[in-house]
Motif scaffolding. Structure first.
Motif, PDB file in Angstrom:
ATOM      1  N   THR A   1       0.836  -1.185   0.000  1.00 18.30           N
ATOM      2  CA  THR A   1       0.000   0.000   0.000  1.00 18.30           C
ATOM      3  C   THR A   1       0.877   1.244   0.000  1.00 18.30           C
ATOM      4  N   GLU A   2       0.248   2.356  -0.258  1.00 13.83           N
ATOM      5  CA  GLU A   2       0.962   3.618  -0.172  1.00 13.83           C
ATOM      6  C   GLU A   2       1.107   3.980   1.300  1.00 13.83           C
ATOM      7  N   VAL A   3       2.255   4.506   1.664  1.00 13.43           N
ATOM      8  CA  VAL A   3       2.495   4.873   3.056  1.00 13.43           C
ATOM      9  C   VAL A   3       3.050   6.290   3.127  1.00 13.43           C
ATOM     10  N   HIS A   4       2.747   6.965   4.227  1.00 10.41           N
ATOM     11  CA  HIS A   4       3.280   8.294   4.513  1.00 10.41           C
ATOM     12  C   HIS A   4       4.303   8.165   5.634  1.00 10.41           C
ATOM     13  N   MET A   5       5.353   8.957   5.574  1.00 10.25           N
ATOM     14  CA  MET A   5       6.363   8.985   6.628  1.00 10.25           C
ATOM     15  C   MET A   5       7.044  10.342   6.607  1.00 10.25           C
ATOM     16  N   TRP A   6       7.662  10.684   7.732  1.00 11.60           N
ATOM     17  CA  TRP A   6       8.414  11.938   7.807  1.00 11.60           C
ATOM     18  C   TRP A   6       9.844  11.688   7.375  1.00 11.60           C
ATOM     19  N   GLY A   7      10.426  12.682   6.729  1.00 10.67           N
ATOM     20  CA  GLY A   7      11.809  12.593   6.305  1.00 10.67           C
ATOM     21  C   GLY A   7      12.499  13.935   6.459  1.00 10.67           C
ATOM     22  N   LEU A   8      13.805  13.917   6.398  1.00  6.93           N
ATOM     23  CA  LEU A   8      14.626  15.116   6.520  1.00  6.93           C
ATOM     24  C   LEU A   8      15.315  15.372   5.184  1.00  6.93           C
ATOM     25  N   VAL A   9      15.107  16.558   4.618  1.00  8.56           N
ATOM     26  CA  VAL A   9      15.729  16.907   3.343  1.00  8.56           C
ATOM     27  C   VAL A   9      17.235  17.047   3.562  1.00  8.56           C
ATOM     28  N   SER A  10      17.997  16.206   2.882  1.00  9.45           N
ATOM     29  CA  SER A  10      19.460  16.269   2.973  1.00  9.45           C
ATOM     30  C   SER A  10      20.030  17.284   2.002  1.00  9.45           C
ATOM     31  N   SER A  11      19.441  17.315   0.789  1.00 11.58           N
ATOM     32  CA  SER A  11      19.897  18.269  -0.214  1.00 11.58           C
ATOM     33  C   SER A  11      18.835  18.429  -1.294  1.00 11.58           C
ATOM     34  N   VAL A  12      18.985  19.482  -2.076  1.00  9.17           N
ATOM     35  CA  VAL A  12      18.103  19.741  -3.208  1.00  9.17           C
ATOM     36  C   VAL A  12      18.895  19.427  -4.466  1.00  9.17           C
ATOM     37  N   ASN A  13      18.363  18.571  -5.322  1.00 12.64           N
ATOM     38  CA  ASN A  13      19.035  18.201  -6.566  1.00 12.64           C
ATOM     39  C   ASN A  13      18.893  19.311  -7.601  1.00 12.64           C
ATOM     40  N   LYS A  14      19.737  19.281  -8.631  1.00 14.74           N
ATOM     41  CA  LYS A  14      19.706  20.308  -9.679  1.00 14.74           C
ATOM     42  C   LYS A  14      18.356  20.398 -10.380  1.00 14.74           C
TER      43      LYS A  14
ATOM     44  N   GLY B   1      15.514  20.047  -8.980  1.00 18.10           N
ATOM     45  CA  GLY B   1      14.507  20.515  -8.035  1.00 18.10           C
ATOM     46  C   GLY B   1      13.976  19.436  -7.113  1.00 18.10           C
ATOM     47  N   SER B   2      14.271  18.170  -7.395  1.00 17.63           N
ATOM     48  CA  SER B   2      13.840  17.092  -6.494  1.00 17.63           C
ATOM     49  C   SER B   2      14.705  17.125  -5.232  1.00 17.63           C
ATOM     50  N   TYR B   3      14.299  16.362  -4.247  1.00 17.43           N
ATOM     51  CA  TYR B   3      15.013  16.351  -2.966  1.00 17.43           C
ATOM     52  C   TYR B   3      15.672  15.008  -2.708  1.00 17.43           C
ATOM     53  N   GLN B   4      16.776  15.027  -2.003  1.00 25.56           N
ATOM     54  CA  GLN B   4      17.348  13.823  -1.394  1.00 25.56           C
ATOM     55  C   GLN B   4      16.858  13.848   0.041  1.00 25.56           C
ATOM     56  N   VAL B   5      16.086  12.835   0.438  1.00 29.51           N
ATOM     57  CA  VAL B   5      15.436  12.820   1.745  1.00 29.51           C
ATOM     58  C   VAL B   5      15.848  11.585   2.522  1.00 29.51           C
ATOM     59  N   ARG B   6      16.198  11.804   3.783  1.00 25.43           N
ATOM     60  CA  ARG B   6      16.489  10.706   4.716  1.00 25.43           C
ATOM     61  C   ARG B   6      15.188  10.344   5.406  1.00 25.43           C
ATOM     62  N   LEU B   7      14.719   9.118   5.224  1.00 29.11           N
ATOM     63  CA  LEU B   7      13.430   8.686   5.760  1.00 29.11           C
ATOM     64  C   LEU B   7      13.578   8.014   7.112  1.00 29.11           C
ATOM     65  N   ASN B   8      12.698   8.362   8.046  1.00 24.50           N
ATOM     66  CA  ASN B   8      12.610   7.694   9.352  1.00 24.50           C
ATOM     67  C   ASN B   8      13.957   7.493  10.035  1.00 24.50           C
ATOM     68  N   ASP B   9      14.733   8.527  10.136  1.00 29.04           N
ATOM     69  CA  ASP B   9      16.036   8.500  10.820  1.00 29.04           C
ATOM     70  C   ASP B   9      17.031   7.530  10.203  1.00 29.04           C
ATOM     71  N   SER B  10      16.859   7.187   8.937  1.00 28.55           N
ATOM     72  CA  SER B  10      17.791   6.310   8.235  1.00 28.55           C
ATOM     73  C   SER B  10      19.028   7.105   7.832  1.00 28.55           C
ATOM     74  N   ASN B  11      20.116   6.423   7.548  1.00 36.94           N
ATOM     75  CA  ASN B  11      21.320   7.075   7.029  1.00 36.94           C
ATOM     76  C   ASN B  11      21.323   7.102   5.507  1.00 36.94           C
ATOM     77  N   VAL B  12      20.359   6.433   4.890  1.00 33.17           N
ATOM     78  CA  VAL B  12      20.269   6.343   3.439  1.00 33.17           C
ATOM     79  C   VAL B  12      19.243   7.360   2.944  1.00 33.17           C
ATOM     80  N   THR B  13      19.546   8.045   1.846  1.00 29.64           N
ATOM     81  CA  THR B  13      18.597   9.003   1.286  1.00 29.64           C
ATOM     82  C   THR B  13      17.889   8.407   0.081  1.00 29.64           C
TER      83      THR B  13
END
Length: 78
Positions: free
Chosen positions: A19-32, A34-46
């Motif tokens: 199913t589709e799921v929602h979660m909070w993430g932290l924006v690590s960087s903005v790509n050229k 305009g998309s974002y690199q986001v770290r999900l649920n306190d993960s070290n992987v974006t």
């Protein structure tokens, strides 16, 4: 003895049931683009997220993970 669900899961067919799921993430960087690199649920992987909200590196965003594996940043946590 394995049932039909066990066989489907072993062959990878259970992915269609996700199913589709929602979660909070932290924006690590903005790509050229305009998309974002986001770290999900306190993960070290974006993960790359499409942008539907204005955010900067360090902002918390609500991310939707769709059935097809794509992700999109929907809202910013203020």
């Amino acid at each position: 003895m394995a049932n039909l669900d066990d066989v489907a899961k072993a062959l990878g067919f259970d992915k269609q049931r996700e199913t589709e799921v929602h979660m909070w993430g932290l924006v690590s960087s903005v790509n050229k683009d305009g998309s974002y690199q986001v770290r999900l649920n306190d993960s070290n992987v974006t993960t790359r997220c499409a942008r539907c909200v204005e955010a900067d590196a360090g902002d918390r965003v609500l991310v939707l993970k769709m059935r097809n594996g794509s992700t999109v940043a929907l809202a910013q946590k203020l």
